[in-house]
Design a protein around this motif. Structure first.
Motif, PDB file in Angstrom:
ATOM      1  N   UNK A  56       0.787  -0.638 -17.497  1.00  0.00           N
ATOM      2  CA  UNK A  56       0.145  -1.414 -16.441  1.00  0.00           C
ATOM      3  C   UNK A  56      -0.136  -0.444 -15.298  1.00  0.00           C
ATOM      4  N   UNK A  57      -1.387  -0.193 -15.020  1.00  0.00           N
ATOM      5  CA  UNK A  57      -1.822   0.732 -13.969  1.00  0.00           C
ATOM      6  C   UNK A  57      -1.255   2.137 -14.180  1.00  0.00           C
ATOM      7  N   UNK A  58      -1.127   2.530 -15.448  1.00  0.00           N
ATOM      8  CA  UNK A  58      -0.638   3.872 -15.762  1.00  0.00           C
ATOM      9  C   UNK A  58       0.868   4.021 -15.694  1.00  0.00           C
ATOM     10  N   UNK A  59       1.601   2.915 -15.545  1.00  0.00           N
ATOM     11  CA  UNK A  59       3.063   2.936 -15.430  1.00  0.00           C
ATOM     12  C   UNK A  59       3.649   2.083 -16.557  1.00  0.00           C
TER      13      UNK A  59
ATOM     14  N   UNK B   5       0.841  -1.196   0.000  1.00  0.00           N
ATOM     15  CA  UNK B   5       0.000   0.000   0.000  1.00  0.00           C
ATOM     16  C   UNK B   5       0.882   1.255   0.000  1.00  0.00           C
ATOM     17  N   UNK B   6       1.868   1.272   0.879  1.00  0.00           N
ATOM     18  CA  UNK B   6       2.752   2.435   0.971  1.00  0.00           C
ATOM     19  C   UNK B   6       3.489   2.691  -0.344  1.00  0.00           C
ATOM     20  N   UNK B   7       4.067   1.646  -0.925  1.00  0.00           N
ATOM     21  CA  UNK B   7       4.889   1.812  -2.118  1.00  0.00           C
ATOM     22  C   UNK B   7       4.051   2.024  -3.376  1.00  0.00           C
ATOM     23  N   UNK B   8       3.078   1.166  -3.610  1.00  0.00           N
ATOM     24  CA  UNK B   8       2.349   1.229  -4.877  1.00  0.00           C
ATOM     25  C   UNK B   8       1.176   2.206  -4.851  1.00  0.00           C
TER      26      UNK B   8
ATOM     27  N   UNK C 152      -7.721  -0.950  -6.002  1.00  0.00           N
ATOM     28  CA  UNK C 152      -8.457  -2.076  -6.598  1.00  0.00           C
ATOM     29  C   UNK C 152      -7.630  -2.800  -7.662  1.00  0.00           C
ATOM     30  N   UNK C 153      -6.565  -2.174  -8.171  1.00  0.00           N
ATOM     31  CA  UNK C 153      -5.665  -2.852  -9.104  1.00  0.00           C
ATOM     32  C   UNK C 153      -4.502  -3.521  -8.383  1.00  0.00           C
ATOM     33  N   UNK C 154      -4.148  -2.996  -7.237  1.00  0.00           N
ATOM     34  CA  UNK C 154      -2.988  -3.518  -6.497  1.00  0.00           C
ATOM     35  C   UNK C 154      -3.246  -4.888  -5.896  1.00  0.00           C
ATOM     36  N   UNK C 155      -4.428  -5.125  -5.392  1.00  0.00           N
ATOM     37  CA  UNK C 155      -4.750  -6.387  -4.736  1.00  0.00           C
ATOM     38  C   UNK C 155      -5.640  -7.205  -5.663  1.00  0.00           C
ATOM     39  N   UNK C 156      -5.291  -8.478  -5.857  1.00  0.00           N
ATOM     40  CA  UNK C 156      -6.035  -9.292  -6.814  1.00  0.00           C
ATOM     41  C   UNK C 156      -6.224 -10.712  -6.309  1.00  0.00           C
ATOM     42  N   UNK C 157      -6.835 -11.524  -7.140  1.00  0.00           N
ATOM     43  CA  UNK C 157      -7.167 -12.898  -6.758  1.00  0.00           C
ATOM     44  C   UNK C 157      -5.924 -13.762  -6.549  1.00  0.00           C
ATOM     45  N   UNK C 158      -4.776 -13.345  -7.063  1.00  0.00           N
ATOM     46  CA  UNK C 158      -3.551 -14.142  -6.916  1.00  0.00           C
ATOM     47  C   UNK C 158      -2.924 -13.995  -5.532  1.00  0.00           C
ATOM     48  N   UNK C 159      -3.291 -12.948  -4.800  1.00  0.00           N
ATOM     49  CA  UNK C 159      -2.721 -12.750  -3.468  1.00  0.00           C
ATOM     50  C   UNK C 159      -2.997 -13.933  -2.538  1.00  0.00           C
TER      51      UNK C 159
END
Length: 151
Positions: A139-142, A22-25, A34-41
């Motif tokens: 990817x996510x604007x980066x 959360x802090x970094x991304x 909502x893009x940082x955390x996904x079903x693969x976690x």
């Protein structure tokens, strides 16, 4: 850096993984949560780096059928969400995390590792033996580029 690297186990460790990401991304880089955390976690191997009681870095490994579904290559595992807090950048911790994730990949039958590097981090991964493949993509604007390395 004298850090303890371990596979995250239990809710406390996973909360620390989420805190770092959360802090970094989300905060530093502006990636929508909502893009940082996904079903693969839920099924990934998460490596956590701690020093002096502080959580300083993390990364995850997607392996098995999920990695095959994402990479399309048998034996390829996927490194992602590598994050090091500001206080630990430039200490070699990022490289230690990559090596720990590579080892986790080998232990799970991986023969090759794929990652999706932010363009500004290409040199870091090249120094660790990764080679870029294909074009730059968003990817996510980066801007990112796929990189691979034999394990």
């Amino acid at each position: 850096m004298a850090a303890e690297l371990r596979v995250a186990a239990g809710e406390v460790d996973l909360a620390l993984v989420r805190l770092i990401r959360h802090e970094v991304f989300v905060v530093e880089q502006g990636v929508p949560a909502e893009l940082e955390y996904d079903e693969y976690d839920a099924t990934s191997v998460h490596v956590l780096a701690l020093a002096d009681g502080m959580a300083l870095g993390t990364g995850r490994l997607i392996h098995g059928a999920e990695a095959l579904g994402k990479t399309g290559v048998e034996g390829r595992v996927l490194l992602g969400r590598l994050a090091v807090r500001k206080a630990a950048r430039g200490t070699g911790l990022g490289a230690e995390l990559v090596r720990a994730l590579e080892q986790a990949g080998r232990e799970r039958g991986g023969t090759e590792l794929e990652l999706h590097a932010q363009v500004q981090a290409l040199g870091f991964y090249e120094r660790l033996g990764y080679a870029a493949e294909g074009p730059v993509y968003d990817d996510a604007g980066i801007p990112h580029r796929t990189m691979t390395r034999k394990l």
